[in-house]
Design an enzyme around this catalytic site. Structure first.
Site, mmCIF file in Angstrom:
data_model
loop_
_atom_site.group_PDB
_atom_site.id
_atom_site.type_symbol
_atom_site.label_atom_id
_atom_site.label_comp_id
_atom_site.label_asym_id
_atom_site.label_seq_id
_atom_site.Cartn_x
_atom_site.Cartn_y
_atom_site.Cartn_z
ATOM 1 N N ARG A 51 38.401 3.373 13.012
ATOM 2 C CA ARG A 51 37.795 4.470 12.246
ATOM 3 C C ARG A 51 36.845 3.936 11.181
ATOM 4 O O ARG A 51 37.011 2.828 10.682
ATOM 5 C CB ARG A 51 38.844 5.411 11.680
ATOM 6 C CG ARG A 51 39.881 4.962 10.780
ATOM 7 C CD ARG A 51 40.882 6.121 10.558
ATOM 8 N NE ARG A 51 40.464 6.908 9.405
ATOM 9 C CZ ARG A 51 40.763 6.545 8.157
ATOM 10 N NH1 ARG A 51 41.446 5.460 7.902
ATOM 11 N NH2 ARG A 51 40.366 7.304 7.156
ATOM 12 N N PRO A 69 19.053 -11.154 -34.032
ATOM 13 C CA PRO A 69 19.550 -11.511 -35.362
ATOM 14 C C PRO A 69 20.027 -12.953 -35.500
ATOM 15 O O PRO A 69 20.347 -13.381 -36.598
ATOM 16 C CB PRO A 69 20.718 -10.561 -35.545
ATOM 17 C CG PRO A 69 21.231 -10.361 -34.156
ATOM 18 C CD PRO A 69 20.023 -10.360 -33.277
ATOM 19 N N ASP A 107 9.262 -17.543 -37.189
ATOM 20 C CA ASP A 107 9.623 -17.304 -38.589
ATOM 21 C C ASP A 107 10.801 -18.187 -38.960
ATOM 22 O O ASP A 107 11.522 -18.670 -38.097
ATOM 23 C CB ASP A 107 10.064 -15.851 -38.763
ATOM 24 C CG ASP A 107 8.896 -14.903 -38.642
ATOM 25 O OD1 ASP A 107 7.749 -15.383 -38.669
ATOM 26 O OD2 ASP A 107 9.143 -13.699 -38.518
ATOM 27 N N LYS A 165 8.374 -17.095 -43.622
ATOM 28 C CA LYS A 165 8.075 -16.111 -44.660
ATOM 29 C C LYS A 165 9.389 -15.576 -45.181
ATOM 30 O O LYS A 165 9.714 -14.420 -45.012
ATOM 31 C CB LYS A 165 7.225 -14.974 -44.084
ATOM 32 C CG LYS A 165 5.747 -15.253 -44.220
ATOM 33 C CD LYS A 165 4.938 -14.031 -43.945
ATOM 34 C CE LYS A 165 5.118 -13.590 -42.522
ATOM 35 N NZ LYS A 165 4.363 -12.413 -42.158
ATOM 36 N N GLY A 207 12.341 -12.886 -36.011
ATOM 37 C CA GLY A 207 13.738 -12.466 -36.122
ATOM 38 C C GLY A 207 13.850 -10.985 -35.800
ATOM 39 O O GLY A 207 12.925 -10.214 -36.066
ATOM 40 N N GLY A 208 14.971 -10.587 -35.205
ATOM 41 C CA GLY A 208 15.192 -9.166 -34.931
ATOM 42 C C GLY A 208 14.185 -8.636 -33.939
ATOM 43 O O GLY A 208 13.925 -9.245 -32.909
ATOM 44 N N THR A 235 17.235 -5.441 -33.504
ATOM 45 C CA THR A 235 16.916 -5.498 -34.934
ATOM 46 C C THR A 235 18.198 -5.657 -35.769
ATOM 47 O O THR A 235 19.293 -5.265 -35.344
ATOM 48 C CB THR A 235 16.114 -4.243 -35.343
ATOM 49 O OG1 THR A 235 15.637 -4.442 -36.672
ATOM 50 C CG2 THR A 235 16.965 -2.975 -35.301
ATOM 51 N N ALA A 236 18.037 -6.258 -36.957
ATOM 52 C CA ALA A 236 19.195 -6.599 -37.782
ATOM 53 C C ALA A 236 20.094 -5.389 -38.065
ATOM 54 O O ALA A 236 21.323 -5.507 -38.051
ATOM 55 C CB ALA A 236 18.733 -7.227 -39.097
ATOM 56 N N MET A 251 15.887 -6.634 -46.636
ATOM 57 C CA MET A 251 15.273 -7.385 -47.741
ATOM 58 C C MET A 251 15.583 -6.757 -49.086
ATOM 59 O O MET A 251 14.749 -6.721 -49.980
ATOM 60 C CB MET A 251 13.742 -7.451 -47.557
ATOM 61 C CG MET A 251 13.341 -8.193 -46.301
ATOM 62 S SD MET A 251 11.562 -8.268 -46.063
ATOM 63 C CE MET A 251 11.233 -6.759 -45.190
ATOM 64 N N GLY A 257 24.477 -11.780 -40.351
ATOM 65 C CA GLY A 257 25.090 -10.978 -39.296
ATOM 66 C C GLY A 257 24.935 -11.608 -37.922
ATOM 67 O O GLY A 257 23.870 -12.138 -37.603
#
Ligand code: SAH
Length: 477
Positions: A48, A229, A252, A274, A305-306, A335-336, A387, A416
């Protein structure tokens, strides 16, 4: 014991050819799916059919003629697959197939099989097959997973494009060595990137252009990439691929060493930090570097970053590139605000507490002054402040003055997602004191809102204090 064998790799053209499959359960179903995709005429032998196979039969996609296996059924088949859970039956099929010199695969039984089905990375028409000859299937699987990650999904489209151009390239460059050199430049140049960016027409134009001037330098480009992050696992697969093809990386200071370690070894790295402290590269200088390297035909990764579009000045960089006529693509990052929340156990829009989340920056007195405090002090929303380090006292005073309760929970997430992450939870009125007494360092993300308090219950990551949760509770002053 499986004998290690050296296999001869073959890609079989099964279009319109009959393949006999014995068995009609889940395993058979998987094999049959692959056979049908390859255009085979599948003939099933089973008492079957399972529901999925029954549906295929009803739509005319497979034949189901016999309930029992007989060796004569093998005669008209090119290949045989035994996929039943009856070991004795599988063996009979394998023996009958051997007598008739038919290729047979017994699922999960290398010893009974005369052919094996490899692990496949499918970028049709480009297909990569991986096999360990049955000696280490898990290793083959690992290799497959690695290749799957490393190879862009657009590779199949690229293969299709090359197929369309093959004849024209051959007649334009009849000399084999010359043609090889041309292909080499083509494949390291702008065409794969344009295909990846979904710009097929432009990719075709680029082939036309390079074919007209086969020795001209390739066209460079900039990939604006979000590095997330810090934790390398939070990179996207596209970001990883970008890092691995980069000639130059402008990053960065915020980008973690863990992420940079994944980049191509011989990529040139330029830090254009920066961080707010120490020497930093001006934005104009960054634009100049990006344009200069891209014009030299290089693959330039601008790593941030992020996410590059969240407080990252990615927009300004694209404007400069567009004005200079440089090709670019953007690869988003986590993103953070999103990453730190996840790693601290702060559900940003938990429906009991918040209906919206705002991403805000307050990096200097001037930016703090220009914020809409009335709106920021509203209840039932979560603020994620980037920031904010130098402005914690201003943030506290203004939010309270505009109506946010002094007892509103706040959470500071330092580093984080990184191995040295710290989470500090308290209330809005304590904010500057919290940051001072815990000696909070950059990078730190501040959350304001009821959800911030949930970190004490839902936190899961990082070196635990007594509770095992990385939360340092506010000390009463
Ligand atoms: N484009 C970045 C933000 C750049 S602004 C992004 O999308 O995340 C830099 C600020 O981001 C830092 O001052 C800090 O507030 C925040 N940030 C970035 N990475 C962080 C991290 N790992 N932990 C805490 N905050 C972080």
């Amino acid at each position: 014991m499986v004998r290690p064998v050296n296999l001869y790799p073959v890609f079989a053209d099964l279009h319109g050819r009959k393949v006999l499959v014995i068995g009609a359960g889940t395993v058979a179903e998987r094999k049959i799916g692959m056979l049908l995709r390859a255009g085979a005429l599948v003939d099933v032998v089973a008492t079957r059919l399972n529901p999925a196979l029954l549906a295929l039969k009803q739509s005319g996609q497979l034949q189901h003629r016999a309930l029992q296996f007989t060796p004569q059924q093998l005669d008209s088949a090119w290949l045989v697959v035994a996929a039943t859970d009856d070991v004795a039956l599988n063996r009979r099929v394998a023996e009958a197939a051997a007598l008739r010199q038919k290729w047979v695969n017994v699922v999960d039984d290398v010893a009974l099989s005369s052919f094996q089905v490899p692990a496949v990375i499918d970028r049709s028409p480009l297909v990569i097959a991986v096999s360990s000859g049955g000696s280490a299937p898990m290793l083959a699987r690992l290799v497959r997973e690695r290749l799957e990650r490393a190879l862009a999904p657009s590779l199949g489209t690229l293969a299709g494009l090359l197929d369309r151009w093959r004849g024209r390239i051959r007649s334009a460059l009849p000399d084999l060595a010359q043609r090889r050199g041309y292909y080499d430049r083509l494949l390291h140049g702008a065409v794969p990137a344009l295909v990846d960016a979904g710009q097929l027409d432009e990719a075709e134009r680029e082939v036309t252009r390079t074919l007209a001037t086969p020795t001209a330098p390739t066209r460079g480009r900039v990939l604006l990439v979000g590095a997330g992050p810090g934790a390398a696992g939070l990179l996207t697969l596209d970001a990883l691929r970008a890092l691995q093809q980069a000639d130059v990386i402008l990053h960065d200071r915020l980008v973690s060493a863990e992420v940079l370690d994944l980049a191509r070894r011989d990529a040139q790295r330029i830090e254009v930090g920066k961080s707010g402290r120490g020497p930093s590269t001006g934005q104009d200088e960054i634009h100049r570097l990006l344009i200069e390297h891209a014009r030299a035909g290089q693959v330039v990764v601008r790593l941030k970053g992020g996410d590059p579009f969240v407080f990252g000045r990615g927009g300004e960089e694209l404007e400069a590139l567009r004005a200079a006529g440089i090709d670019y693509a953007v690869i988003p990052g986590i993103t953070a605000a999103v990453a730190c929340a996840a790693y601290a156990g702060i559900p940003l829009t938990h429906r009991d507490h918040a209906q919206s989340v705002r991403l805000v920056t307050a990096h200097c007195a001037r930016s703090a002054d220009s914020l809409d405090w009335q709106a920021l002090a509203q209840e039932r929303q979560t603020l994620a402040v980037y920031m904010g380090g130098a402005q914690f006292d201003v943030l506290r005073d203004k939010l309270i003055a505009h109506g946010r309760a002094a007892s509103t929970p706040v959470a500071l997430v330092e580093n984080g997602s990184r191995s040295n992450q710290r989470v500090i939870v308290g209330s809005l009125d304590q904010l500057p004191e919290l940051a001072r007494s815990h000696q909070v360092q950059s990078p730190v993300l501040l959350y304001v809102g009821e959800v911030a308090a949930l970190a004490t219950q839902l936190g899961w990551f990082g070196a635990g204090v007594e509770s095992g949760i990385p939360v340092v509770l506010a000390q009463a002053a």
